[in-house]
Design a protein around this motif. Structure first.
Motif, PDB file in Angstrom:
ATOM      1  N   THR A   1       0.834  -1.197   0.000  1.00  0.00           N
ATOM      2  CA  THR A   1       0.000   0.000   0.000  1.00  0.00           C
ATOM      3  C   THR A   1       0.869   1.247   0.000  1.00  0.00           C
ATOM      4  OG1 THR A   1      -0.096  -0.155   2.410  1.00  0.00           O
ATOM      5  CG2 THR A   1      -1.926  -1.098   1.194  1.00  0.00           C
ATOM      6  N   THR A   2       0.287   2.336  -0.456  1.00  0.00           N
ATOM      7  CA  THR A   2       0.961   3.625  -0.386  1.00  0.00           C
ATOM      8  C   THR A   2       1.214   3.990   1.075  1.00  0.00           C
ATOM      9  OG1 THR A   2      -0.142   4.361  -2.410  1.00  0.00           O
ATOM     10  CG2 THR A   2       0.772   6.069  -0.981  1.00  0.00           C
ATOM     11  N   GLY A   3       2.439   4.413   1.369  1.00  0.00           N
ATOM     12  CA  GLY A   3       2.772   4.806   2.727  1.00  0.00           C
ATOM     13  C   GLY A   3       3.219   3.684   3.634  1.00  0.00           C
ATOM     14  N   SER A   4       3.374   2.480   3.101  1.00  0.00           N
ATOM     15  CA  SER A   4       3.795   1.345   3.936  1.00  0.00           C
ATOM     16  C   SER A   4       5.311   1.266   4.079  1.00  0.00           C
ATOM     17  CB  SER A   4       3.258   0.028   3.364  1.00  0.00           C
ATOM     18  OG  SER A   4       3.771  -0.202   2.059  1.00  0.00           O
TER      19      SER A   4
ATOM     20  N   SER B   1       9.439   1.334  -0.188  1.00  0.00           N
ATOM     21  CA  SER B   1      10.607   1.864  -0.886  1.00  0.00           C
ATOM     22  C   SER B   1      11.778   2.056   0.067  1.00  0.00           C
ATOM     23  CB  SER B   1      10.260   3.195  -1.565  1.00  0.00           C
ATOM     24  OG  SER B   1       9.390   2.983  -2.663  1.00  0.00           O
TER      25      SER B   1
ATOM     26  N   GLU C   1      10.892   6.714  -9.823  1.00  0.00           N
ATOM     27  CA  GLU C   1       9.692   7.348  -9.279  1.00  0.00           C
ATOM     28  C   GLU C   1       9.927   8.705  -8.623  1.00  0.00           C
ATOM     29  OE1 GLU C   1       5.847   5.216  -7.562  1.00  0.00           O
ATOM     30  OE2 GLU C   1       7.553   5.048  -6.203  1.00  0.00           O
TER      31      GLU C   1
ATOM     32  N   SER D   1       9.934   2.247  -8.898  1.00  0.00           N
ATOM     33  CA  SER D   1       8.986   1.145  -8.821  1.00  0.00           C
ATOM     34  C   SER D   1       8.786   0.514 -10.196  1.00  0.00           C
ATOM     35  CB  SER D   1       7.644   1.653  -8.297  1.00  0.00           C
ATOM     36  OG  SER D   1       7.042   2.510  -9.256  1.00  0.00           O
TER      37      SER D   1
ATOM     38  N   HIS E   1       3.030  -1.800  -6.719  1.00  0.00           N
ATOM     39  CA  HIS E   1       1.963  -1.128  -5.989  1.00  0.00           C
ATOM     40  C   HIS E   1       0.746  -2.038  -5.841  1.00  0.00           C
ATOM     41  CE1 HIS E   1       3.884   2.804  -5.874  1.00  0.00           C
ATOM     42  NE2 HIS E   1       4.201   2.652  -7.148  1.00  0.00           N
TER      43      HIS E   1
ATOM     44  N   LYS F   1      -6.057   0.307  -5.723  1.00  0.00           N
ATOM     45  CA  LYS F   1      -6.743   1.103  -4.712  1.00  0.00           C
ATOM     46  C   LYS F   1      -8.052   0.442  -4.281  1.00  0.00           C
ATOM     47  CE  LYS F   1      -3.643   4.373  -5.250  1.00  0.00           C
ATOM     48  NZ  LYS F   1      -2.596   4.615  -4.237  1.00  0.00           N
TER      49      LYS F   1
ATOM     50  N   THR G   1       0.065  -1.016   5.471  1.00  0.00           N
ATOM     51  CA  THR G   1      -0.018  -0.174   6.653  1.00  0.00           C
ATOM     52  C   THR G   1      -1.063  -0.749   7.604  1.00  0.00           C
ATOM     53  OG1 THR G   1      -1.651   1.211   5.527  1.00  0.00           O
ATOM     54  CG2 THR G   1       0.635   1.920   5.414  1.00  0.00           C
TER      55      THR G   1
END
Length: 228
Positions: A48-51, A54, A89, A148, A187, A190, A220
């Motif tokens: 997920t985004t923010g996990s 990276s 990215e 990514s 990724h 959503k 997250t």
């Protein structure tokens, strides 16, 4: 009479007879980092985004380059490897900032500096493959990290099998041509948070799921700074 000798390779196939299989020992599977990333596999971490996937991938690469004994509590089976971190990215400046954020918390050595190279893509949408091959001709890594995966290519629809195959074919070449370990950062789609740690959340058609040899997932949680 004339008998053709069975070749060791035909096209994309490597040939092994039953006699060869029973009379020889298979090469044992090795780990670069115990339980985290196997040697000479096409691996992927998706999340997920923010996990912080990276940051996780960069710290993994830096730990291998620096000859660390462990990564996040997992034993490292090398004394230092050449690692190429390929950012597609965030750009050079943010990549540099993230590197310093991590290295400031490590005992970063000259060995680490000698073993690590980073390349960052400009904002334009391009297929990066030829440029990465060109870099490898100058500096041969043992590990390559693509962060990514979505931004490595002009392919715009990862849900289509024919498009996704173009990407996995390119990634396969790196492992087979240079005999290295590859890790890609992917990724999640959503809006599927109720599925939890499920590979079907990963962006990409079934081609990507069927191709990958070692898969990790990161999400997250509702606790700050705690990810799974």
């Amino acid at each position: 009479q004339y008998e053709l000798a069975l070749p060791k390779k035909i096209g994309v196939f490597n040939i092994m007879t039953g006699q060869e299989a029973i009379s020889t020992e298979p090469i044992p599977q090795e780990w670069l980092i115990e339980g985290v990333i196997p040697k000479k596999f096409n691996s992927c971490i998706a999340g997920t985004t923010g996990s912080k996937k990276s940051y996780w991938a960069m710290q993994l690469g830096m730990s291998l380059a620096n000859g660390e004994k462990s990564f996040c509590g997992n034993k490292i089976h090398s004394d230092g490897l050449k690692v190429l971190y390929c950012d597609t990215e965030i750009g050079k400046e943010e990549t540099h900032r993230r590197f310093r954020n991590i290295s400031n918390k490590m005992d970063w050595t000259k060995q680490g500096s000698d073993n690590l190279s980073m390349m960052s893509k400009d904002g334009s949408s391009v297929d990066i493959w030829d440029d990465v091959h060109e870099f490898i001709r100058h500096w041969m890594p043992k590990v390559i990290i693509f962060d990514s995966l979505y931004n490595t290519t002009t392919v715009g629809d990862f849900s289509r099998s024919d498009q996704m195959s173009k990407v996995t074919n390119e990634l396969t070449v790196f492992k087979e041509k240079y005999d290295l370990t590859a890790l890609s950062v992917a990724h999640f789609n959503k809006g599927l948070g109720d599925m939890g740690l499920d590979i079907n959340r990963m962006s990409g058609s079934s081609v990507l799921q069927n191709w990958v040899e070692w898969q990790m997932l990161m999400v997250t949680t509702n606790e700050e700074n705690f990810n799974l």
